[in-house]
Design a protein around this motif. Sequence first.
Motif, PDB file in Angstrom:
ATOM      1  N   VAL A 197      93.277  38.421  94.296  1.00 34.57           N
ATOM      2  CA  VAL A 197      92.348  37.287  94.202  1.00 34.57           C
ATOM      3  C   VAL A 197      92.764  36.413  93.022  1.00 34.57           C
ATOM      4  N   PRO A 198      92.277  35.165  92.955  1.00 31.99           N
ATOM      5  CA  PRO A 198      92.586  34.309  91.808  1.00 31.99           C
ATOM      6  C   PRO A 198      92.153  34.934  90.489  1.00 31.99           C
ATOM      7  N   VAL A 199      92.902  34.637  89.421  1.00 25.38           N
ATOM      8  CA  VAL A 199      92.595  35.137  88.085  1.00 25.38           C
ATOM      9  C   VAL A 199      92.074  33.979  87.231  1.00 25.38           C
ATOM     10  N   VAL A 200      90.997  34.254  86.516  1.00 23.83           N
ATOM     11  CA  VAL A 200      90.435  33.284  85.578  1.00 23.83           C
ATOM     12  C   VAL A 200      90.796  33.739  84.165  1.00 23.83           C
ATOM     13  N   TYR A 201      91.387  32.818  83.380  1.00 26.11           N
ATOM     14  CA  TYR A 201      91.758  33.133  82.003  1.00 26.11           C
ATOM     15  C   TYR A 201      90.694  32.578  81.064  1.00 26.11           C
ATOM     16  N   PHE A 202      90.207  33.416  80.142  1.00 20.60           N
ATOM     17  CA  PHE A 202      89.134  33.046  79.212  1.00 20.60           C
ATOM     18  C   PHE A 202      89.625  33.211  77.788  1.00 20.60           C
ATOM     19  N   SER A 203      89.603  32.099  77.011  1.00 21.38           N
ATOM     20  CA  SER A 203      89.941  32.160  75.588  1.00 21.38           C
ATOM     21  C   SER A 203      89.268  31.011  74.872  1.00 21.38           C
ATOM     22  N   LEU A 204      88.651  31.310  73.729  1.00 25.03           N
ATOM     23  CA  LEU A 204      87.997  30.282  72.920  1.00 25.03           C
ATOM     24  C   LEU A 204      88.824  29.927  71.684  1.00 25.03           C
ATOM     25  N   GLY A 205      90.132  30.192  71.745  1.00 22.07           N
ATOM     26  CA  GLY A 205      91.025  29.790  70.665  1.00 22.07           C
ATOM     27  C   GLY A 205      90.994  30.736  69.476  1.00 22.07           C
ATOM     28  N   THR A 206      91.618  30.305  68.385  1.00 22.88           N
ATOM     29  CA  THR A 206      91.754  31.162  67.205  1.00 22.88           C
ATOM     30  C   THR A 206      90.626  30.979  66.201  1.00 22.88           C
ATOM     31  N   ASN A 207      89.919  29.848  66.262  1.00 28.49           N
ATOM     32  CA  ASN A 207      88.898  29.575  65.255  1.00 28.49           C
ATOM     33  C   ASN A 207      87.476  29.920  65.700  1.00 28.49           C
ATOM     34  N   VAL A 208      87.261  30.060  66.994  1.00 34.90           N
ATOM     35  CA  VAL A 208      85.935  30.424  67.500  1.00 34.90           C
ATOM     36  C   VAL A 208      85.872  31.950  67.586  1.00 34.90           C
ATOM     37  N   LYS A 209      85.288  32.560  66.583  1.00 33.13           N
ATOM     38  CA  LYS A 209      85.201  34.008  66.507  1.00 33.13           C
ATOM     39  C   LYS A 209      83.967  34.520  67.253  1.00 33.13           C
ATOM     40  N   GLY A 210      83.966  35.819  67.503  1.00 30.91           N
ATOM     41  CA  GLY A 210      82.870  36.427  68.230  1.00 30.91           C
ATOM     42  C   GLY A 210      81.522  36.316  67.545  1.00 30.91           C
ATOM     43  N   ASN A 211      81.542  36.203  66.200  1.00 28.44           N
ATOM     44  CA  ASN A 211      80.268  36.125  65.482  1.00 28.44           C
ATOM     45  C   ASN A 211      79.551  34.792  65.676  1.00 28.44           C
ATOM     46  N   LEU A 212      80.191  33.858  66.359  1.00 28.53           N
ATOM     47  CA  LEU A 212      79.538  32.583  66.644  1.00 28.53           C
ATOM     48  C   LEU A 212      78.688  32.644  67.910  1.00 28.53           C
ATOM     49  N   LEU A 213      78.776  33.751  68.631  1.00 28.50           N
ATOM     50  CA  LEU A 213      77.948  33.961  69.815  1.00 28.50           C
ATOM     51  C   LEU A 213      77.155  35.250  69.633  1.00 28.50           C
ATOM     52  N   ASN A 214      75.895  35.234  70.024  1.00 22.70           N
ATOM     53  CA  ASN A 214      75.109  36.464  69.904  1.00 22.70           C
ATOM     54  C   ASN A 214      75.449  37.419  71.048  1.00 22.70           C
ATOM     55  N   GLN A 215      75.008  38.662  70.924  1.00 26.43           N
ATOM     56  CA  GLN A 215      75.350  39.690  71.899  1.00 26.43           C
ATOM     57  C   GLN A 215      74.801  39.359  73.287  1.00 26.43           C
ATOM     58  N   THR A 216      73.650  38.727  73.338  1.00 24.03           N
ATOM     59  CA  THR A 216      73.062  38.372  74.632  1.00 24.03           C
ATOM     60  C   THR A 216      73.948  37.384  75.379  1.00 24.03           C
ATOM     61  N   THR A 217      74.433  36.389  74.662  1.00 21.19           N
ATOM     62  CA  THR A 217      75.303  35.385  75.277  1.00 21.19           C
ATOM     63  C   THR A 217      76.603  36.006  75.754  1.00 21.19           C
ATOM     64  N   LYS A 218      77.177  36.875  74.948  1.00 20.78           N
ATOM     65  CA  LYS A 218      78.416  37.553  75.357  1.00 20.78           C
ATOM     66  C   LYS A 218      78.189  38.384  76.614  1.00 20.78           C
ATOM     67  N   ALA A 219      77.056  39.066  76.648  1.00 21.15           N
ATOM     68  CA  ALA A 219      76.738  39.891  77.820  1.00 21.15           C
ATOM     69  C   ALA A 219      76.581  39.036  79.077  1.00 21.15           C
ATOM     70  N   GLU A 220      76.066  37.813  78.913  1.00 23.83           N
ATOM     71  CA  GLU A 220      75.907  36.918  80.063  1.00 23.83           C
ATOM     72  C   GLU A 220      77.257  36.574  80.690  1.00 23.83           C
ATOM     73  N   PHE A 221      78.271  36.403  79.861  1.00 21.14           N
ATOM     74  CA  PHE A 221      79.617  36.154  80.401  1.00 21.14           C
ATOM     75  C   PHE A 221      80.062  37.319  81.281  1.00 21.14           C
TER      76      PHE A 221
END
Length: 516
Positions: free
Chosen positions: A282-306
């Motif tokens: 199936v098609p592959v989706v690539y996900f990256s928010l770059g080098t400056n957007v760290k995980g601490n900029l998103l809360n756990q709930t938002t990450k779980a939604e992804f």
Amino acid sequence: MSSVIFTILCSLCFCEGAKILAVVSTPSYSHQVYFHNLWRELLARGHHVTLISTEPIYDNDLINLTNININATYDAVDKMKLMGKEFSMWQLINQFEDFLRTSTKLHFSHPEVKKLLNDSSAHFDLVIYELVASSLVYSWKFSCPSILVSSLDSSLEDHFILGNSFHPLVTPEQNVHIADPEKISFLEKLVSITYSVSCISFMYTKFYPAAEEEIKKQLGYDVPSLWELSRNISLIMDATNPIFHNIRAVGPNTIHIGSGLHINKPKSLPEDLKDFLDNSPVPVVYFSLGTNVKGNLLNQTTKAEFYKAFSELPYKFLVKVDWENLTIPKNVKVARWLPQQDVLRHANVKLFITQGGLQSLQEAVTNAIPMVGIPFFGDQFQNVQKIVKRGIAVKLHRHEISKETIKNAITKVLTDPTYKQKVEEMRDLMYDEPMTSLDKAIWWIEYVLRHKGAPLFKSNAANMPMYEYLMLDVIGAVLAFLIVLSVFIKLIYKSLKFILSRLIGGYFVKSKKKRD
């Protein structure tokens, strides 16, 4: 015959290679890696490069390269906590002043930097610097021309210094949040004009003085003002391209290299990654928010939604994040680092979810990959708005992330063939030019070296004070003349009216007496 010999001898002298000082002090990996190919190509052409950088190039095969590692300036970003926050216009200006003061102190207090500046035998033919005007100290110290390079569009202040157009409505400053740069609302016009005027004003009153103060403290001797030094910039090379930026009127000393200076030749993927992509039915989706957007900029709930959204879609997902303590769905492969350019080259990768950094957008368009953009800060907002306008992406607001909005955005792009068609058209437009970004950059660098600068390319506007550039003196004089003229006419009118009224009034009084 003698002229031919003279030309050959001159060419041989030039081929010995120039001594180039490259200063990229921005504490950001994406800013640094953008220029690595440029330094490598200069070295390959026989030049000697001394690189002052937060991300040095460690390669034993590069014998003419000297590294000075100033990665301590990353502390300036950590201290100010700049990345990922949303600031008001005034907060952003104050934060930048503090950042400039701190980063300048860290830069010029570095022992190797001080040693180089105090070395009476040191010599350079050219200084190439990125973004931060305090680097012009090197050009002054070594009495050589300078070239400003930018991995983004050049800043408003830099365009102003070189005499380029800086109309705040035609080309809004890249840090101003504008919903659509081609259809600016009245409120956005006010914000953009205020921000532009403030930036130029504060450049003289806040930013440059803050850096100058730290430079003098660290070096222990007087340095000309940065404004004076900036008047000697020979050339600007920036990463603008009409696909991603509004058109700006510029002089011949501004060169656009926005087709991807950092684009590398294809390399083989690691085996596990190659297996994941090659064997995907199936098609592959690539996900990256770059080098400056760290995980601490998103809360756990938002990450779980992804991850919830990914698990419910009939695709595979390749995800570059530093997230922890979350259950990873079966159709998701996670890594802390991925060779992004080669991932986007893979035939099975059909969509890129990105924060909207300019280099990421260049890489996506280069490989004709449509996108979902989630901007966080800086130029990312305008970048994403531009690719949405071009019909090659869908925007997802970071504060509106949910399982449903993520699924809807991904499904919309992957099921509508026009996104793929449009991005293929944009790729052809971006590379429809005779020279690559790297070839163009090298040609102009060696042009400046040959001619010891490019003074003939400088616009007269660069030497004008702001009031003169905006014709305020002429407008003021004309308005003053019109005001004086109108007052004079009004006085004449009043005087004539008074005189006539007295004369005519006296005549009627006499006539009445005669009749009586």
